[in-house]
Design an enzyme around this catalytic site. Structure first.
Site, PDB file in Angstrom:
ATOM      1  N   GLY A   1       0.841  -1.189   0.000  1.00  0.00           N
ATOM      2  CA  GLY A   1       0.000   0.000   0.000  1.00  0.00           C
ATOM      3  C   GLY A   1       0.873   1.235   0.000  1.00  0.00           C
TER       4      GLY A   1
ATOM      5  N   LYS B   1       1.632  -0.355   7.470  1.00  0.00           N
ATOM      6  CA  LYS B   1       1.976  -1.757   7.199  1.00  0.00           C
ATOM      7  C   LYS B   1       2.854  -2.342   8.305  1.00  0.00           C
ATOM      8  CE  LYS B   1       3.684  -0.389   3.273  1.00  0.00           C
ATOM      9  NZ  LYS B   1       3.197   0.988   3.371  1.00  0.00           N
ATOM     10  N   SER B   2       3.933  -1.659   8.638  1.00  0.00           N
ATOM     11  CA  SER B   2       4.841  -2.169   9.673  1.00  0.00           C
ATOM     12  C   SER B   2       4.166  -2.189  11.032  1.00  0.00           C
ATOM     13  CB  SER B   2       6.113  -1.305   9.722  1.00  0.00           C
ATOM     14  OG  SER B   2       6.785  -1.315   8.484  1.00  0.00           O
TER      15      SER B   2
ATOM     16  N   ILE C   1      -8.977   3.299  11.240  1.00  0.00           N
ATOM     17  CA  ILE C   1     -10.413   3.521  11.325  1.00  0.00           C
ATOM     18  C   ILE C   1     -10.757   4.322  12.576  1.00  0.00           C
ATOM     19  CG2 ILE C   1     -10.962   1.395  12.584  1.00  0.00           C
ATOM     20  CD1 ILE C   1     -12.916   2.692   9.514  1.00  0.00           C
TER      21      ILE C   1
ATOM     22  N   LYS D   1      34.032  11.515 -38.808  1.00  0.00           N
ATOM     23  CA  LYS D   1      33.725  10.116 -39.123  1.00  0.00           C
ATOM     24  C   LYS D   1      33.554   9.888 -40.624  1.00  0.00           C
ATOM     25  CE  LYS D   1      30.003  10.146 -36.684  1.00  0.00           C
ATOM     26  NZ  LYS D   1      30.105  11.560 -36.280  1.00  0.00           N
TER      27      LYS D   1
ATOM     28  N   SER E   1      25.746   7.145 -33.402  1.00  0.00           N
ATOM     29  CA  SER E   1      25.424   5.987 -32.534  1.00  0.00           C
ATOM     30  C   SER E   1      25.812   6.271 -31.087  1.00  0.00           C
ATOM     31  CB  SER E   1      26.100   4.710 -33.046  1.00  0.00           C
ATOM     32  OG  SER E   1      27.460   4.890 -33.332  1.00  0.00           O
TER      33      SER E   1
END
Length: 622
Positions: free
Chosen positions: A18, A24-25, A154, A460, A528
């Site tokens: 989440g 969470k922890s 909650i 080149k 390149s």
């Protein structure tokens, strides 16, 4: 210490996920605390650390029980995946507490990869957030089929049933198409323990099971033993001349002594002569066992091959579709070469087409040309050699892979194979009567790709032109591919974005390879700018035929020279995505030749290239 049983208990692997600071922890810490799964000295340390790092005033901060890194404690967030193991009288649990921050999404995916169930936490005050959606999509893609929606905090909304119901309705609507087998919603307060390991009197309107009760009862077991037998070979075990075994861990199915067996890639069939588990010979083995199989016949098998039952083989293909989660700060570019690790096999691979990007807020499929960090997409992938696999939905171990950045060796993406692309089954390589060796012999030369790379204005094209003139005078058969000329025809549909530059070089590399197949010396003059694409061309070429020539110059010298006036326009903002100005150039690290036009004349530099070709035996010495 807690409610444990000496008998073997069924294990539930779960993760918490989440958005950041959804609790969470704290939830895991509260669960361990309430089930008396914390040692006394841990509790004393937790009370001390809560005063130092805690965010719960004078109360115990249960999150600190799980957040083990000092940086996590100081910031009050989870950074890495933290695993916790505990058991009740009904079940044992392996819990992965995963980070909520977007920048640590890759860590969250790691935790989800082996989970049976996901607890998705939502802060009741904030409702569903982007990270809630992203994590839900990731757990779905990674094969997690059971979800608990834990509406946390909650208590901070006065245990309001209406708020809880609205969040549940929104979440079910979002997750409807994700294919979860079960979705159970629970109102909780991780801080005060409401509905965590016992029903709360403060939510009389909630009649369902509390969290721990639901976790103990839910059935998530899938019988991997009933699935088709697979053994990805991780190691060839050859302790002495009289024994040759093939070692790996069985992801699915069963195998018995005497069973017929086939090498998925080659189709070569034999049978199982012996099965060894932990140096003990056994009659059979099953999913989860680490085994060594000895076969009845001498069969050519290498690390990465997959052994299977002849009547239920895995798919073998070099093109397939897959969902990928992009994990690198460098964007995903179709056409760029990566290393794919699938099972025990590692092979070069490229994303040939990005079909769509997933909008994590509503699961819409959006058109895109690239994926950025933490984005999810659906794409076509091609590998340089066929690989054996099963669809991820059918076999997680056989359908999962990672993409590795070839420059940094970091994990760039996690992927889940959806299905093979059948397009390749009707396309076969045509066996040429006149071989590439015969073409080269007729021309009295050895084919090569001379790849001139460097900044615009480095010289080149000038040097490449001189080299071709000298080769032509000596009767050599050549072709010159120049950046500007190619963009008038073959690549006129491409621009100069990073994705278009990747595709530009990919096409040129394929053309150069076809030209060397007919014995030509091919001179390629292109900026390149990216090492990955130059490496892709090198890998495409035959062994020893790619010669990287770095035409070196400083940016200041190139700007001063500016033969086409391009730097002037780019610096004025008239040209976008111009290498050296607003797009990087990655200089070669180990080129075959380095040419510096500030130190030598173009004529002398061209002679150096001719000398290199003579030394390699591409042309005869004069």
């Amino acid at each position: 210490m807690g409610e444990t049983s000496s008998a073997a208990l069924p294990t539930l692997r779960l993760l918490t996920c989440g958005s950041v600071d959804d609790g969470k922890s704290t939830l895991i810490g509260r669960l361990l605390y309430e089930k008396k799964l914390i040692f006394d000295d841990q509790l004393v340390a937790l009370e001390r650390d809560s005063k130092k790092f805690g965010t719960t005033e004078d109360s115990i901060d249960f999150a600190l029980l799980v957040d083990g890194l000092e940086a996590e404690r100081e910031q009050g967030i989870t950074i890495d995946v933290a695993y916790r193991y505990f058991a009740t009288s009904a079940r044992s649990f392996i819990v992965a507490d995963t980070p909520g921050h977007e920048q640590y999404t890759r860590n969250m995916a790691t935790g989800a990869s082996n989970a049976d169930l996901a607890i998705v936490l939502v802060d009741a005050r904030r409702g569903l957030l982007t990270q809630t959606h992203r994590h839900t999509i990731i757990v779905s893609l990674l094969g997690v089929r059971h979800v608990v929606l834990a509406v946390n905090k909650i208590d901070l909304v006065g245990y309001d049933e209406r708020i809880f119901r609205n969040i549940v309705i929104d979440y079910r609507r979002f997750a409807e198409s994700l294919g979860f087998r079960s979705l159970h919603a629970i109102p909780i307060s991780a801080r005060f323990g409401d509905n965590v390991s016992s029903r709360s009197a403060r939510t009389p309107w909630y009649q369902g099971a509390h969290l721990l009760e639901h976790l103990e009862r839910i059935e998530v077991e899938e019988d991997r033993r009933a699935a088709p037998f697979r053994l990805p070979v991780q190691w060839i075990n050859r302790p002495h001349l009289d024994f040759r075994g093939f070692t790996g861990t069985i992801p699915s199915g069963r195998v018995r002594r005497g069973d017929p067996i086939v090498v998925a890639g080659s189709g070569r069939q034999t049978e199982v002569a012996r099965i060894l588990v932990a140096d003990q010979e056994v009659e059979s083995a099953e999913a989860g066992d680490a085994v060594t199989l000895s076969l009845a016949d001498e069969v050519d098998i290498a690390r990465g091959d997959v052994l299977a039952h002849p009547e239920s083989r895995p798919e073998v293909a070099d093109q397939f579709t897959a969902h990928i989660l992009w994990m690198s700060a460098e964007p995903m570019l179709p056409g760029r070469s990566y290393l794919m690790k699938i099972g025990a096999r590692t092979t070069p691979a490229s994303i040939t087409d990005l079909k769509h990007r997933v909008d994590v807020n509503n699961f819409d499929k959006l058109a895109a040309k690239r994926l950025d960090l933490n984005e999810v997409g659906f794409c076509n992938i091609a590998t340089t050699m066929p690989v054996a696999y099963d669809a991820y939905a059918e076999n997680r171990e056989m359908g999962a892979f990672i993409l590795i950045d070839r420059q940094t060796n970091e994990t760039a993406a996690a992927g889940m194979i959806a299905h093979g692309l059948r397009r390749a089954t009707n396309v076969h390589r045509h066996g040429m009567t006149v071989t590439r060796e015969a073409h080269a012999e007729q021309k009295h030369q050895k084919p090569a790709i001379l790849w001139f790379t460097g900044l615009s204005g480095a010289g080149k094209s000038t040097i490449a032109n001189l080299v071709e003139t000298k080769l032509h005078a000596r009767g050599a058969h050549t072709a010159l591919l120049d950046g500007d000329n190619v963009r008038h025809g073959l690549n006129k549909d491409l621009g100069f974005t990073a994705a278009d530059r990747v595709e530009n070089i990919r096409r040129i590399g394929e053309v150069a390879k076809l030209m060397t197949d007919v014995g030509l010396i091919v001179l390629c003059s292109f900026i390149s700018p990216f090492r990955a694409e130059r490496r892709l061309v090198r890998d495409t070429a035959a062994e020893g035929e790619f010669i990287e020539i770095y035409v070196e110059t400083t940016l200041e010298a190139a700007i001063a020279r500016d033969p086409k006036g391009l730097y002037k326009r780019a610096l004025a903002g008239e040209i976008k995505n111009f290498t050296g100005v607003d797009q990087p150039y990655e200089a070669p690290e180990t080129p075959e030749l380095v040419l510096n036009s500030a130190e030598e004349s173009a004529e002398a530099l061209a002679d150096r290239v001719i000398t290199e070709l003579e030394q390699r035996g591409c042309i005869a010495r004069l």
